[in-house]
Scaffold this motif. Sequence first.
Motif, PDB file in Angstrom:
ATOM      1  N   ARG A   1       0.825  -1.220   0.000  1.00 15.65           N
ATOM      2  CA  ARG A   1       0.000   0.000   0.000  1.00 15.65           C
ATOM      3  C   ARG A   1       0.854   1.263   0.000  1.00 15.65           C
ATOM      4  NH1 ARG A   1      -5.411  -1.010  -1.107  1.00 15.65           N
ATOM      5  NH2 ARG A   1      -6.145  -2.810   0.083  1.00 15.65           N
ATOM      6  N   ARG A   2       2.163   1.096   0.155  1.00 17.39           N
ATOM      7  CA  ARG A   2       3.082   2.228   0.266  1.00 17.39           C
ATOM      8  C   ARG A   2       2.652   3.171   1.402  1.00 17.39           C
ATOM      9  NH1 ARG A   2       3.636   4.686  -5.607  1.00 17.39           N
ATOM     10  NH2 ARG A   2       1.428   4.121  -5.624  1.00 17.39           N
ATOM     11  N   ILE A   3       2.459   2.546   2.566  1.00 16.57           N
ATOM     12  CA  ILE A   3       2.106   3.288   3.778  1.00 16.57           C
ATOM     13  C   ILE A   3       3.186   3.034   4.821  1.00 16.57           C
ATOM     14  CG2 ILE A   3       0.438   3.544   5.655  1.00 16.57           C
ATOM     15  CD1 ILE A   3      -1.719   2.586   3.719  1.00 16.57           C
ATOM     16  N   ALA A   4       3.732   4.120   5.353  1.00 16.87           N
ATOM     17  CA  ALA A   4       4.723   4.027   6.420  1.00 16.87           C
ATOM     18  C   ALA A   4       4.122   4.585   7.704  1.00 16.87           C
ATOM     19  CB  ALA A   4       5.977   4.813   6.052  1.00 16.87           C
ATOM     20  N   VAL A   5       4.480   3.977   8.825  1.00 15.71           N
ATOM     21  CA  VAL A   5       4.054   4.465  10.134  1.00 15.71           C
ATOM     22  C   VAL A   5       5.326   4.802  10.914  1.00 15.71           C
ATOM     23  CG1 VAL A   5       2.743   3.978  12.229  1.00 15.71           C
ATOM     24  CG2 VAL A   5       2.030   2.958  10.042  1.00 15.71           C
ATOM     25  N   GLU A   6       5.445   6.049  11.311  1.00 12.27           N
ATOM     26  CA  GLU A   6       6.652   6.535  11.966  1.00 12.27           C
ATOM     27  C   GLU A   6       6.332   7.077  13.355  1.00 12.27           C
ATOM     28  OE1 GLU A   6       9.509   5.498  10.353  1.00 12.27           O
ATOM     29  OE2 GLU A   6      10.281   7.544  10.086  1.00 12.27           O
ATOM     30  N   TYR A   7       7.084   6.614  14.350  1.00 17.48           N
ATOM     31  CA  TYR A   7       6.929   7.159  15.701  1.00 17.48           C
ATOM     32  C   TYR A   7       7.844   8.367  15.846  1.00 17.48           C
ATOM     33  CZ  TYR A   7       7.008   7.764  20.734  1.00 17.48           C
ATOM     34  OH  TYR A   7       6.912   8.302  21.981  1.00 17.48           O
ATOM     35  N   GLU A   8       7.272   9.490  16.245  1.00 11.96           N
ATOM     36  CA  GLU A   8       8.029  10.727  16.414  1.00 11.96           C
ATOM     37  C   GLU A   8       8.423  10.881  17.875  1.00 11.96           C
ATOM     38  OE1 GLU A   8       9.079  12.463  14.079  1.00 11.96           O
ATOM     39  OE2 GLU A   8       7.776  12.191  12.352  1.00 11.96           O
ATOM     40  N   GLY A   9       9.609  10.407  18.227  1.00 10.78           N
ATOM     41  CA  GLY A   9      10.089  10.583  19.595  1.00 10.78           C
ATOM     42  C   GLY A   9      10.391  12.040  19.888  1.00 10.78           C
ATOM     43  N   GLU A  10      10.434  12.389  21.150  1.00 11.49           N
ATOM     44  CA  GLU A  10      10.649  13.776  21.531  1.00 11.49           C
ATOM     45  C   GLU A  10      12.001  14.289  21.060  1.00 11.49           C
ATOM     46  OE1 GLU A  10      10.109  13.430  25.698  1.00 11.49           O
ATOM     47  OE2 GLU A  10       7.924  13.619  25.605  1.00 11.49           O
ATOM     48  N   HIS A  11      12.987  13.403  20.996  1.00  9.82           N
ATOM     49  CA  HIS A  11      14.310  13.853  20.561  1.00  9.82           C
ATOM     50  C   HIS A  11      14.312  14.303  19.105  1.00  9.82           C
ATOM     51  CE1 HIS A  11      14.264   9.641  19.248  1.00  9.82           C
ATOM     52  NE2 HIS A  11      15.183   9.968  18.361  1.00  9.82           N
TER      53      HIS A  11
ATOM     54  N   GLY B   1       5.505   8.438  -3.690  1.00  7.37           N
ATOM     55  CA  GLY B   1       4.129   7.952  -3.602  1.00  7.37           C
ATOM     56  C   GLY B   1       3.765   7.284  -2.298  1.00  7.37           C
ATOM     57  N   TRP B   2       4.578   7.474  -1.259  1.00  7.41           N
ATOM     58  CA  TRP B   2       4.295   6.876   0.043  1.00  7.41           C
ATOM     59  C   TRP B   2       3.496   7.843   0.912  1.00  7.41           C
ATOM     60  CZ3 TRP B   2       6.052   2.293   2.706  1.00  7.41           C
ATOM     61  CH2 TRP B   2       6.662   1.365   1.865  1.00  7.41           C
ATOM     62  N   ILE B   3       2.588   7.294   1.711  1.00  5.65           N
ATOM     63  CA  ILE B   3       1.872   8.062   2.729  1.00  5.65           C
ATOM     64  C   ILE B   3       2.517   7.742   4.071  1.00  5.65           C
ATOM     65  CG2 ILE B   3      -0.320   8.423   3.924  1.00  5.65           C
ATOM     66  CD1 ILE B   3      -1.738   7.577   1.367  1.00  5.65           C
ATOM     67  N   VAL B   4       2.871   8.774   4.830  1.00  6.40           N
ATOM     68  CA  VAL B   4       3.509   8.586   6.134  1.00  6.40           C
ATOM     69  C   VAL B   4       2.524   8.956   7.237  1.00  6.40           C
ATOM     70  CG1 VAL B   4       5.432   9.213   7.635  1.00  6.40           C
ATOM     71  CG2 VAL B   4       5.773   9.093   5.160  1.00  6.40           C
ATOM     72  N   VAL B   5       2.202   7.989   8.076  1.00 11.72           N
ATOM     73  CA  VAL B   5       1.356   8.226   9.251  1.00 11.72           C
ATOM     74  C   VAL B   5       2.293   8.433  10.430  1.00 11.72           C
ATOM     75  CG1 VAL B   5      -0.403   7.257  10.786  1.00 11.72           C
ATOM     76  CG2 VAL B   5      -0.505   6.816   8.319  1.00 11.72           C
ATOM     77  N   ARG B   6       2.303   9.640  10.980  1.00 11.54           N
ATOM     78  CA  ARG B   6       3.235   9.990  12.043  1.00 11.54           C
ATOM     79  C   ARG B   6       2.533   9.892  13.401  1.00 11.54           C
ATOM     80  NH1 ARG B   6       5.479  15.546   9.665  1.00 11.54           N
ATOM     81  NH2 ARG B   6       6.831  15.513  11.509  1.00 11.54           N
ATOM     82  N   VAL B   7       3.173   9.166  14.316  1.00 12.91           N
ATOM     83  CA  VAL B   7       2.572   8.861  15.621  1.00 12.91           C
ATOM     84  C   VAL B   7       3.350   9.586  16.712  1.00 12.91           C
ATOM     85  CG1 VAL B   7       1.995   7.023  17.253  1.00 12.91           C
ATOM     86  CG2 VAL B   7       1.867   6.599  14.778  1.00 12.91           C
ATOM     87  N   THR B   8       2.626  10.218  17.629  1.00  9.36           N
ATOM     88  CA  THR B   8       3.251  10.905  18.747  1.00  9.36           C
ATOM     89  C   THR B   8       3.097  10.102  20.031  1.00  9.36           C
ATOM     90  OG1 THR B   8       1.265  12.127  19.349  1.00  9.36           O
ATOM     91  CG2 THR B   8       2.717  13.133  17.690  1.00  9.36           C
ATOM     92  N   LYS B   9       3.861  10.482  21.023  1.00  8.97           N
ATOM     93  CA  LYS B   9       3.792   9.829  22.336  1.00  8.97           C
ATOM     94  C   LYS B   9       2.403   9.954  22.948  1.00  8.97           C
ATOM     95  CE  LYS B   9       5.967  10.020  26.924  1.00  8.97           C
ATOM     96  NZ  LYS B   9       7.043  10.684  27.736  1.00  8.97           N
ATOM     97  N   THR B  10       1.798  11.146  22.812  1.00  7.13           N
ATOM     98  CA  THR B  10       0.471  11.371  23.379  1.00  7.13           C
ATOM     99  C   THR B  10      -0.555  10.433  22.764  1.00  7.13           C
ATOM    100  OG1 THR B  10       0.976  13.700  23.821  1.00  7.13           O
ATOM    101  CG2 THR B  10      -1.355  13.072  23.724  1.00  7.13           C
ATOM    102  N   GLU B  11      -0.483  10.263  21.447  1.00  3.98           N
ATOM    103  CA  GLU B  11      -1.431   9.381  20.781  1.00  3.98           C
ATOM    104  C   GLU B  11      -1.189   7.927  21.143  1.00  3.98           C
ATOM    105  OE1 GLU B  11      -3.217   8.659  16.293  1.00  3.98           O
ATOM    106  OE2 GLU B  11      -1.107   9.219  16.515  1.00  3.98           O
ATOM    107  N   LEU B  12       0.066   7.501  21.093  1.00  3.66           N
ATOM    108  CA  LEU B  12       0.385   6.092  21.316  1.00  3.66           C
ATOM    109  C   LEU B  12       0.005   5.633  22.715  1.00  3.66           C
ATOM    110  CD1 LEU B  12       1.659   3.431  20.461  1.00  3.66           C
ATOM    111  CD2 LEU B  12       3.903   4.368  21.072  1.00  3.66           C
TER     112      LEU B  12
END
Length: 320
Positions: free
Chosen positions: A258-268, A290-301
């Motif tokens: 699906r060309r979907i990436a999920v990235e955790y955004e650490g505070e650093h 053509g990739w979609i990046v879903v960015r995840v934060t600490k608050t959400e996770l």
Amino acid sequence: MPIAPLPDELGERFSVSRALDAGVSRRRLRAQDLDRPFHGVRVRRPGASAPAEPDSGARRRDPREVEHLRRALDYETRMSEHEFFCGVTAALRWGISIPLSLIEDRPLDVAVLAPRRLPRSRGVRGHQVLTARTTLVTDPASGRLVTDPATTWAMLGALISDVRDLVAAADSVVRDWRVDQPMASVADLERVIRMGRRVGIGRLREALPLVRTRSASRPETRTRLALIDAGLPEPALNFTVTDEGSKLACVDLAYPRRRIAVEYEGEHHLLDPVQWSRDIARYERLAAAGWIVVRVTKTELFGHPWTIASRVRAAAASRR
């Protein structure tokens, strides 16, 4: 009256008995330039330097971890040959990922093999463990005995109530991605579970099938489990994205078809300008390919992880 200098061979931290053997008087050991973190232990002021990082990765140490490890170094100077670190203290020594809440104001975990009497001292939580369920190794950094990584993980089953965090701890033990070698194998974890009944054995058994060798951090493990718990397929871990043979990026989790990436955004990532600049450039390369990046934060996770799967589903729907 000036304070008499101490012998250089004593080092930064030392036991009272060793100092007395070196000719230091008891009065000198009561001087104000020495801290007394444990009975029978002295440490020169200012405090000890930060403990060395483990070989298992480049994760930044939290100040609470550094302080716990510093106290462990202090206590080593008075440890008997029969004592060894276990539990949380051993986990920090090995660099095993554990919730920081376990470290808050926690005494050192020091054990002996039964039938010896468990250690008792201010700042120490003594344990008496069975030989049949415990594997000891020599800590390469200190030369002291410590529970091996697999045994240490099994002991965490009594302390960590959330199975997801037991999975994250195990992931860090068996990780074979970007390390010289894993601390243990999945087979090693299976072996310690088979050694016999222990507190938390049910949680350990529940966690084991979810353990993976390519997770690089506790947040990555928790993100993966949040997606699986929501009914999504298991994502690829630390996936290298290429375009016409050229490497574009390595993403935390991915659904390549699906060309979907999920990235955790650490505070650093936000606090380090250089890292933040690299992240922006990386996301732009992925978008151009053509990739979609879903960015995840600490608050959400850690607050509402179910929304991560909703956003991944929305990204997948846009592909149709």
